[in-house]
Design a protein around this motif. Structure first.
Motif, mmCIF file in Angstrom:
data_model
loop_
_atom_site.group_PDB
_atom_site.id
_atom_site.type_symbol
_atom_site.label_atom_id
_atom_site.label_comp_id
_atom_site.label_asym_id
_atom_site.label_seq_id
_atom_site.Cartn_x
_atom_site.Cartn_y
_atom_site.Cartn_z
ATOM 1 N N HIS A 170 0.830 -1.211 0.000
ATOM 2 C CA HIS A 170 0.000 0.000 0.000
ATOM 3 C C HIS A 170 0.862 1.257 0.000
ATOM 4 C CE1 HIS A 170 -3.265 2.726 0.791
ATOM 5 N NE2 HIS A 170 -2.749 3.090 1.967
ATOM 6 N N LEU A 171 1.875 1.289 0.861
ATOM 7 C CA LEU A 171 2.745 2.466 0.911
ATOM 8 C C LEU A 171 3.535 2.629 -0.389
ATOM 9 C CD1 LEU A 171 4.035 2.155 4.598
ATOM 10 C CD2 LEU A 171 2.367 3.802 3.706
ATOM 11 N N ILE A 172 3.996 1.521 -0.936
ATOM 12 C CA ILE A 172 4.745 1.573 -2.204
ATOM 13 C C ILE A 172 3.856 2.107 -3.322
ATOM 14 C CG2 ILE A 172 5.839 0.147 -3.995
ATOM 15 C CD1 ILE A 172 6.703 -1.721 -1.651
ATOM 16 N N ASN A 173 2.632 1.631 -3.385
ATOM 17 C CA ASN A 173 1.710 2.061 -4.442
ATOM 18 C C ASN A 173 1.363 3.540 -4.349
ATOM 19 O OD1 ASN A 173 1.638 -0.528 -5.503
ATOM 20 N ND2 ASN A 173 -0.218 -1.112 -4.388
ATOM 21 N N LEU A 174 1.550 4.108 -3.162
ATOM 22 C CA LEU A 174 1.324 5.539 -2.987
ATOM 23 C C LEU A 174 2.572 6.357 -3.317
ATOM 24 C CD1 LEU A 174 -0.760 5.490 0.323
ATOM 25 C CD2 LEU A 174 -1.578 6.150 -1.945
ATOM 26 N N GLY A 175 3.638 5.674 -3.716
ATOM 27 C CA GLY A 175 4.852 6.366 -4.124
ATOM 28 C C GLY A 175 5.902 6.533 -3.050
ATOM 29 N N HIS A 176 5.669 5.964 -1.866
ATOM 30 C CA HIS A 176 6.639 6.109 -0.777
ATOM 31 C C HIS A 176 7.850 5.204 -1.016
ATOM 32 C CE1 HIS A 176 4.019 8.555 1.814
ATOM 33 N NE2 HIS A 176 3.029 7.800 1.344
ATOM 34 N N ARG A 177 9.009 5.783 -0.822
ATOM 35 C CA ARG A 177 10.260 5.020 -0.940
ATOM 36 C C ARG A 177 11.114 5.131 0.320
ATOM 37 N NH1 ARG A 177 7.343 3.502 -4.109
ATOM 38 N NH2 ARG A 177 7.619 3.127 -6.350
ATOM 39 N N PRO A 238 11.351 8.869 7.522
ATOM 40 C CA PRO A 238 10.482 8.254 6.521
ATOM 41 C C PRO A 238 9.274 9.117 6.173
ATOM 42 C CG PRO A 238 10.047 7.302 8.656
ATOM 43 C CD PRO A 238 11.212 8.235 8.845
ATOM 44 N N THR A 239 8.756 8.896 4.972
ATOM 45 C CA THR A 239 7.482 9.533 4.590
ATOM 46 C C THR A 239 6.327 8.548 4.766
ATOM 47 O OG1 THR A 239 7.641 8.841 2.266
ATOM 48 C CG2 THR A 239 8.667 10.942 2.873
ATOM 49 N N GLY A 240 6.646 7.266 4.904
ATOM 50 C CA GLY A 240 5.628 6.247 5.114
ATOM 51 C C GLY A 240 6.069 5.298 6.211
ATOM 52 N N VAL A 241 5.180 5.025 7.165
ATOM 53 C CA VAL A 241 5.539 4.188 8.317
ATOM 54 C C VAL A 241 4.482 3.098 8.521
ATOM 55 C CG1 VAL A 241 6.051 4.125 10.786
ATOM 56 C CG2 VAL A 241 6.685 6.134 9.421
ATOM 57 N N PRO A 263 -0.952 13.698 9.121
ATOM 58 C CA PRO A 263 -0.957 12.304 8.654
ATOM 59 C C PRO A 263 -1.631 12.200 7.288
ATOM 60 C CG PRO A 263 -1.715 12.445 10.932
ATOM 61 C CD PRO A 263 -1.653 13.851 10.418
ATOM 62 N N GLY A 264 -1.027 11.411 6.416
ATOM 63 C CA GLY A 264 -1.582 11.244 5.078
ATOM 64 C C GLY A 264 -1.092 12.281 4.092
ATOM 65 N N GLU A 265 -0.429 13.332 4.610
ATOM 66 C CA GLU A 265 0.135 14.364 3.736
ATOM 67 C C GLU A 265 1.645 14.461 3.949
ATOM 68 O OE1 GLU A 265 -1.922 18.077 4.122
ATOM 69 O OE2 GLU A 265 -3.900 17.172 3.806
ATOM 70 N N ASP A 266 2.051 14.824 5.160
ATOM 71 C CA ASP A 266 3.484 14.917 5.457
ATOM 72 C C ASP A 266 4.089 13.532 5.710
ATOM 73 O OD1 ASP A 266 3.542 17.812 5.440
ATOM 74 O OD2 ASP A 266 2.408 17.688 7.309
ATOM 75 N N VAL A 267 3.406 12.732 6.475
ATOM 76 C CA VAL A 267 3.848 11.365 6.786
ATOM 77 C C VAL A 267 2.624 10.457 6.756
ATOM 78 C CG1 VAL A 267 4.965 9.829 8.433
ATOM 79 C CG2 VAL A 267 5.701 12.229 8.280
ATOM 80 N N SER A 268 2.735 9.337 6.047
ATOM 81 C CA SER A 268 1.648 8.360 6.009
ATOM 82 C C SER A 268 1.902 7.274 7.047
ATOM 83 C CB SER A 268 1.546 7.732 4.617
ATOM 84 O OG SER A 268 0.980 8.638 3.694
ATOM 85 N N THR A 326 -5.065 8.302 7.013
ATOM 86 C CA THR A 326 -3.691 8.515 7.493
ATOM 87 C C THR A 326 -2.637 8.110 6.471
ATOM 88 O OG1 THR A 326 -3.656 6.359 8.584
ATOM 89 C CG2 THR A 326 -4.342 8.269 9.912
ATOM 90 N N THR A 327 -3.053 7.647 5.304
ATOM 91 C CA THR A 327 -2.096 7.382 4.227
ATOM 92 C C THR A 327 -2.507 8.168 2.994
ATOM 93 O OG1 THR A 327 -3.351 5.395 3.585
ATOM 94 C CG2 THR A 327 -1.430 5.069 5.014
ATOM 95 N N GLY A 328 -1.504 8.597 2.264
ATOM 96 C CA GLY A 328 -1.743 9.342 1.034
ATOM 97 C C GLY A 328 -0.484 9.337 0.190
#
Length: 332
Positions: A170-177, A238-241, A263-268, A326-328
């Protein structure tokens, strides 16, 4: 052939089969026509009564011992509620003991429960770093693990590897690396398995993930707060946790609030379990849902099956992604 096979054939619940076989195995005076019918169906399927069953009334207490790290945990409270309800429906009482995840205390509580002549132990505090479960089973008591696994013991858990994979994907699909993980202790199977699944998702996408991005803290809000503060203080925040428990995720959200981060904008943040409060938060929590109640039900059904001398196997509840706020997308 299992207790559930008999229940399906008779068109009744597993707990009804357990009660019927137990009464029929006694002197027969307490057996109802329904009990006799169920026994006949069971015997037609190849059921051979447990040789100990006839002495249940004199040798056993019609009760289960249940061990948990702490019953104040929302996950374990929900699981235990289902354990107690299912056991009661089958005519069994439950005695619960908190161990604080202390191996010495676990063995002490087991001895106390065995002193009550419980018919079996449902254990929710198994660890991967000791052989307590093997020691307990060697004492001749039926054992079923719940929420955690250990060795070859029969267990009722969630599919934690798949759940971790779902969270990572889910985090990967939102572009988080730039990713981080807040988990429980490394010696808990839920931590090990969810982390394994998370790593597998990243590996499929060719995304590197260092051990330095993992915080082994615990499963409560305070642990989530410690983990998030530590991750944000690192050289590459991290940007995604992925937080392996919803209560811990709530603590992590508190850190973002205190720092003015959204949450969901700065950090998911994605949690795990989908406890009821997760959807009621001011910013509803994205999480991986599992059926905690069904986990408890299956633990008792496995225990009843063992008591009646029938084969049983481990079970794992399927996880499901629940996307909330909380994710974006990863920030640019």
């Amino acid at each position: 052939m299992t207790l559930k096979t008999i229940a399906t054939e008779a068109g009744v619940h597993v707990s009804t089969v357990s009660r019927a076989l137990r009464r029929a195995a006694q002197d027969g005076t307490n057996a109802t026509p329904g009990d006799i019918r169920i026994l006949e169906i069971a015997e037609a399927l190849g059921y051979v009564p447990n040789p100990n069953a006839a002495s249940l009334t004199t040798r056993r207490s019609h009760s289960f011992g249940v061990l948990v790290p702490q019953l104040t945990d929302a996950v374990l409270a929900t699981v235990y509620d289902a354990v107690e309800e299912t056991a009661n429906a089958a005519g069994y009482a439950t005695f619960v003991a908190n161990t604080r995840d202390d191996p010495v205390e676990q063995l002490r509580q087991v001895s106390l429960l065995l002193g009550r002549a419980v018919d079996g132990l449902i254990i929710g505090d198994a660890r991967l770093d000791n052989n307590n479960i093997e020691q307990i089973a060697s004492r001749g008591i039926d054992v079923v693990l719940v929420n955690r696994r250990s060795g070859a013991a029969v267990h009722s858990t969630s599919d934690d590897i798949l759940g971790g994979d779902i969270a990572g994907s889910h985090l990967i699909n939102l572009g988080h690396r730039k990713l981080g993980v807040i988990g429980g202790p490394s010696w808990v199977s839920t931590t090990a398995d969810r982390l394994s699944g998370f790593r597998a998702a990243l590996s499929r996408h060719g995304i590197p993930f260092a051990d330095e991005a993992i915080r082994y803290e615990g499963f409560d809000a305070a642990a989530g707060r410690r983990g998030m503060e530590s991750l944000l203080a690192s050289g590459t925040p991290p940007t995604g946790v992925f937080v392996m428990n919803d209560e811990a995720a709530i603590g992590a959200l508190g850190v973002l609030r205190d720092r003015g981060l959204t949450p969901g904008e700065d950090v998911s943040i994605i949690g795990f379990n989908d406890i009821p409060i997760a959807r009621e938060l001011f910013i509803p929590l994205t999480t991986v849902r599992i059926s905690l109640r069904q986990m408890g039900v299956r633990a008792v059904e496995s225990m009843l099956t063992l008591i009646h001398g029938l084969p049983t196997s481990s079970s794992a509840q399927p996880p499901e992604l629940v996307v909330r706020a909380t994710t974006g997308p990863a920030p640019i």
